[in-house]
Design an enzyme around this catalytic site. Structure first.
Site: not given
Ligand SMILES: Cc1ncc(C[n+]2csc(CCOP(=O)(O)OP(=O)(O)O)c2C)c(N)n1
Length: 622
Positions: A282, A367, A395
């Site tokens: 990342k 959630e 959710r």
């Molecule tokens: C239902 C939901 N909860 C929380 C989020 C907030 N959120 C956006 S990106 C993220 C982390 C995603 O991590 P990953 O899938 O590993 O992607 P990366 O950014 O590491 O590439 C979160 C918690 C969301 N988008 N959707």
């Protein structure tokens, strides 16, 4: 802009490039991304991590026909740049500009609108089944992060897709991070796979060596395959994806274009659904983001040389106030626990997490689990506070209703980012929570106008023994100069009026006060009341106000349909059917992205817009 990027228009150009050229293009893309995101703000680190993957995807697939789904979609910027949106990339997340998430309305290359996590496998499964039923021939690919893989829906998707044998490719982009370090058993399992490269080298070696033996070679190999299966279990500690019906390929270096292209090609020709597990970093290629991927996950404008935020010094936000009050309350209330769904920093709980690690629970992007888990804590005598953004709380509607409210359990919901959130736009706006929380029996819903009121409401919520939701918006929690009366006293009259009274809730109280000042300068005197309780409403004070008013105006940072205004209107229409109630709030539509002030102004929900609308109502009534 540098040469290769400048000269290319559509992803077709990538299909003509060799690996060396693609590697040079990757450098240009990172520079372009950094320059623009440092100006507009946005999701930087996740996009820096998928540069090579996006190039390889466009080398192997044609997204004008193949379907590519980005889970969450915050990492789709490179894809946007490569699919005809390079020249308007400077409008990213700006009012009337391109969205920070995939949008079907924006491009044929965006197969599915995303924003909320963990649904890409299910959507890919639907697309693969539709393709087969319609006898079409295209590929379906979903890119999902290890963070998104903590969400339950991802497993529902894997369970069904693996079993159906539909041809689809799931790319697991594993950087070990959600917004901060990833949590949970699956994440641990992935770490084990990451260090199991030895196994994969051995697997290839076994096949090559045994097959070389003349005549009996294949037989021995297939016999040995069984042994290989045993070894697989022994060495990999759970072949999760294969057991579910997928061909598992990986782990692969997600920054190696050649390895990515080769494996994507292989997966393209697989008859079974595949999971390609890639390892990425990342923030790759920008030192500040590599060192602080969490900070650069989502950022405002920043100085790209120093990595420091270009932020006007502002006052504390509602999330800051919530976080420090939680830490303070935890010192005197040992039952107080905090639950987050992968957003500890976003909701302001980092200090609490450091001070009280045993009382802080990060459920991952889960959630529903977070809420039922909190119900379990509450049923066992603890005081859980579940802090989730309004949009993601959607959710967990069923868990809030069934697991918490039906049992009248004392769970506190800190509903952050309630209202319009600005640049993240439609998928992230929290403008429905008043409509989906206020009709649930036993639930108290509160909305503070400022930081001081949020603190008092949190104390109040900890003291009562039933479910409470406190909803507050993104941004500054600047206190107004009227002190709060105790929360238990209900609504608070802030300004006496004549025959026009504004009932406002949450941060709309400030705009209502300003609107009343504008109107006062024109000789129109409006009263302003801070409702504070959305449910149960302060019926007595509402009726008192109605008895001396000709017009009541309600204001909320929620859709007016089924929200605060509807509750007030119902009370008044029962007792005073002649009194007009005029509701101000968001229309029932998915509100676009733009800055928060721009959106309030566009929808005439800022002080000036509200004053103008009140003037128009008065004229119409006259
Ligand atoms: C239902 C939901 N909860 C929380 C989020 C907030 N959120 C956006 S990106 C993220 C982390 C995603 O991590 P990953 O899938 O590993 O992607 P990366 O950014 O590491 O590439 C979160 C918690 C969301 N988008 N959707």
């Amino acid at each position: 802009m540098t040469k290769r990027l400048e000269n290319m228009n559509l992803p077709d150009d990538i299909r003509q490039m060799d690996t060396d050229e693609m590697e040079l293009l990757a450098v240009e893309l990172r520079e372009f991304l950094l320059t623009h995101v440092s100006e507009t703000g946005g999701h930087l680190a996740s996009n820096l991590g998928v540069v090579e993957l996006t190039l390889a995807l466009h080398k192997v697939f044609d997204t004008s026909n193949d379907r590519l789904i980005w889970d969450v979609g915050h990492q789709s910027y490179i894809h946007k740049i490569l699919t005809g949106r390079r020249d308007i990339f400077n409008t990213l997340r700006q009012l009337d500009g391109i969205s920070g998430f995939p949008k079907r309305a924006e491009s044929i290359h965006d197969a599915f609108d995303t924003g909320h996590s963990s649904n890409s496998i299910s959507a890919a499964h639907g697309m693969a089944v539709a393709r087969d039923l319609k006898h079409e021939d295209h590929n379906v690919i979903a890119v999902i992060g290890d963070g998104a893989l903590t969400g339950g829906e991802a497993y529902e998707g894997l369970n069904n897709l693996g079993d159906s044998k539909s041809r689809a490719i799931i790319i697991l982009n594993d950087n070990g991070m959600s917004i901060r370090a990833n949590t949970g058993g699956i994440s641990q399992h992935l770490s084990k796979l990451r260090v199991s490269r030895k196994y994969y080298a051995f697997k290839g070696g076994l096949k090559r060596t045994v097959k070389k033996v003349p005549a009996i070679g294949s037989g021995i190999y297939y016999g040995a395959s069984k042994m290989r299966d045993i070894l697989k279990y022994a060495l990999v500690d759970g072949v999760f994806f294969e057991e579910l019906g997928f061909t598992y390929i990986g782990p692969i270096d997600g920054h190696n274009i050649e390895a990515l292209t080769e494996n994507l090609e292989a997966a393209k020709h697989s008859e079974k659904p595949c999971v390609i597990h890639i390892i990425t970093q990342k923030g790759k290629g920008y030192r500040n983001a590599e060192n602080n991927p969490g900070v650069f996950h989502g950022t405002g404008p920043f100085d790209k040389t120093t990595g420091l935020a270009i932020k006007k010094p502002g006052c504390r936000t509602f999330s800051d106030v919530f976080g420090s009050k939680m830490t303070q309350l935890a010192a005197k209330e040992p039952r107080l626990t905090a639950v987050s769904a992968a957003m500890i920093d976003g909701v302001g709980l980092h200090e609490f997490a450091e001070r009280y690690p045993d009382r802080m629970f990060d459920a991952g992007i889960a959630e529903q689990h977070a809420v039922s888990f909190a119900a379990g804590l509450a049923a066992s005598g603890l005081k859980p506070v579940v802090a989730i953004y309004s949009t993601f709380m959607q959710r967990a509607y069923d868990q809030i209703s069934q697991d918490v409210c039906m049992q009248n359990l004392p769970v506190i919901f800190a509903v952050d980012r309630a209202g319009v959130v600005g640049a993240d736009g439609a998928t992230h706006n929290g403008i429905f929570d008043l409509s989906f929380l206020t009709h649930i029996p036993n639930m108290t819903v509160l909305a503070p106008r400022d930081g001081a009121e949020l603190e008092q409401m949190l104390e109040y919520a900890v003291d009562i023994d039933s479910p409470v939701a406190i909803r507050y918006p993104r941004g500054a929690a600047e206190d107004i100069d009227v002190p709060c009366i105790p929360v238990s006293e209900g609504a608070q009259l802030l300004k006496q009026g004549d025959e026009i009274n504004i009932w406002a809730c949450g941060s709309m109280v400030k705009s209502a006060l300003k609107a009343s000042l504008i109107l006062e300068s024109e000789g129109i005197r409006c009263g302003v009341t801070d409702a504070r309780f959305i449910t149960p409403p302060d019926r007595k004070k509402v009726l008192e106000a109605a008895s001396s008013s000709k017009l009541i105006i309600t204001c909320e940072d929620n859709v007016t349909h089924g929200g605060f205004g509807s509750i007030i209107s119902d009370i008044i229409s029962e007792e005073y059917p002649g009194i007009s109630v005029y509701k101000m709030g968001w229309p029932s539509k998915f509100i676009e992205h733009g800055s928060i002030p721009e959106l309030f102004s566009r929808y005439r929900l800022d002080a000036e817009g509200m004053a103008e609308r009140i003037r128009e109502i008065i004229e119409r009534k006259a």
